[in-house]
Design an enzyme around this catalytic site. Sequence first.
Site, PDB file in Angstrom:
ATOM      1  CG  HIS A  20      -2.026  -0.997   1.138  1.00  0.00           C
ATOM      2  ND1 HIS A  20      -3.125  -0.959   1.970  1.00  0.00           N
ATOM      3  CD2 HIS A  20      -2.205  -2.068   0.326  1.00  0.00           C
ATOM      4  CE1 HIS A  20      -3.933  -1.969   1.674  1.00  0.00           C
ATOM      5  NE2 HIS A  20      -3.390  -2.652   0.676  1.00  0.00           N
ATOM      6  CD  GLU A  80      -1.752   4.195   3.489  1.00  0.00           C
ATOM      7  OE1 GLU A  80      -2.899   4.352   3.957  1.00  0.00           O
ATOM      8  OE2 GLU A  80      -1.500   3.479   2.503  1.00  0.00           O
ATOM      9  CB  CYS A 114      -6.439  -0.494   5.424  1.00  0.00           C
ATOM     10  SG  CYS A 114      -4.746  -1.077   5.164  1.00  0.00           S
ATOM     11  CB  CYS A 124      -1.767   1.444   6.313  1.00  0.00           C
ATOM     12  SG  CYS A 124      -1.521   0.692   4.688  1.00  0.00           S
TER      13      CYS A 124
END
Length: 317
Positions: free
Chosen positions: A57, A59, A87, A90
């Site tokens: 992701h 992040e 999420c 993360c």
Amino acid sequence: MTSSANDDVVYLRQALTEASDAEANGEVPVGAIIVHGDKIIGRGQNRVLRDSDPTAHAEIVALRHAGLHLRNYRLADCTLYVTLEPCAMCAGAILHARISRLVYAAPDPKAGACGSVLSVMNHPRLNHKVEVTPNLLAEECGTLLTTFFRKRRQEKSQARILQNEAATGQSDAAAERTPWETIMATKKKWSADVDTDSTHPDEGLFKKNASAIAKALATKKVSPKGPASGMQMLNFYINRAGKNLSKERHAELEKTKTLLSEIIAKEKPTSEEPSKKAAKKKAPKKATKKVTNKTTKEASAKKSSPAKSSAKKSTKK
């Protein structure tokens, strides 16, 4: 660590640039940057497809870059800017990295872990707290995501249509047909999933006039269970065809329903006669039960009478 609102907008637009680049590469448009001492030390964008990595992701990618830059897995006094609410995965990584401040744009109503769905960030049982600034440039970043997913759905829908056309070997001439003509052109039965034990009439039957359809559906050859079962077939066919039916064909099939209803109504008296006969047959059985009850009572009375006469004789003696 604090920052002015103008600085936050500037840095978040940098994250938005990363998101747009991710979209250009076929990824979900989410971007992130990490700032330390007014300097960008980490950049990230969704890379799950390109790297075949479910953890890639935006992040996480930005955290990895920043950690390599500082040569430390602890990212104290750093601010993370991201275009979408993190999420659960993360959010956990942000807490482990000891990020001081989080600024995110659009909330995520399906997987957000900063309060939208879960509250992983700043959970009371966790020992690290992060200063959170939500909803900055939310509309702009949200529109980017909404447009992306709408476009993806349209592409998938178009791909399914092309795949179906290729599977059926549709020619240019067939492509000019109406959807209803295409359905009626097939040689297969009109349905294999009818919820009845009756046979399935061919599609060609429903192209005929109302009288011919009604007569066929009332016959034992097409509908072994009778006209009522034929009516079920007709209703199923009308529902299955739906909007593909022309107004004229729909009117003809409705007329067929009327004719079938009349046939069913005519057959009802014949179906009631067996029940009346059965009721008449049952009546004598009830009478015989009463007769047998009387005979049993009389028999028991006769059996008891000798005992009484013998008792009288003993008293006379």
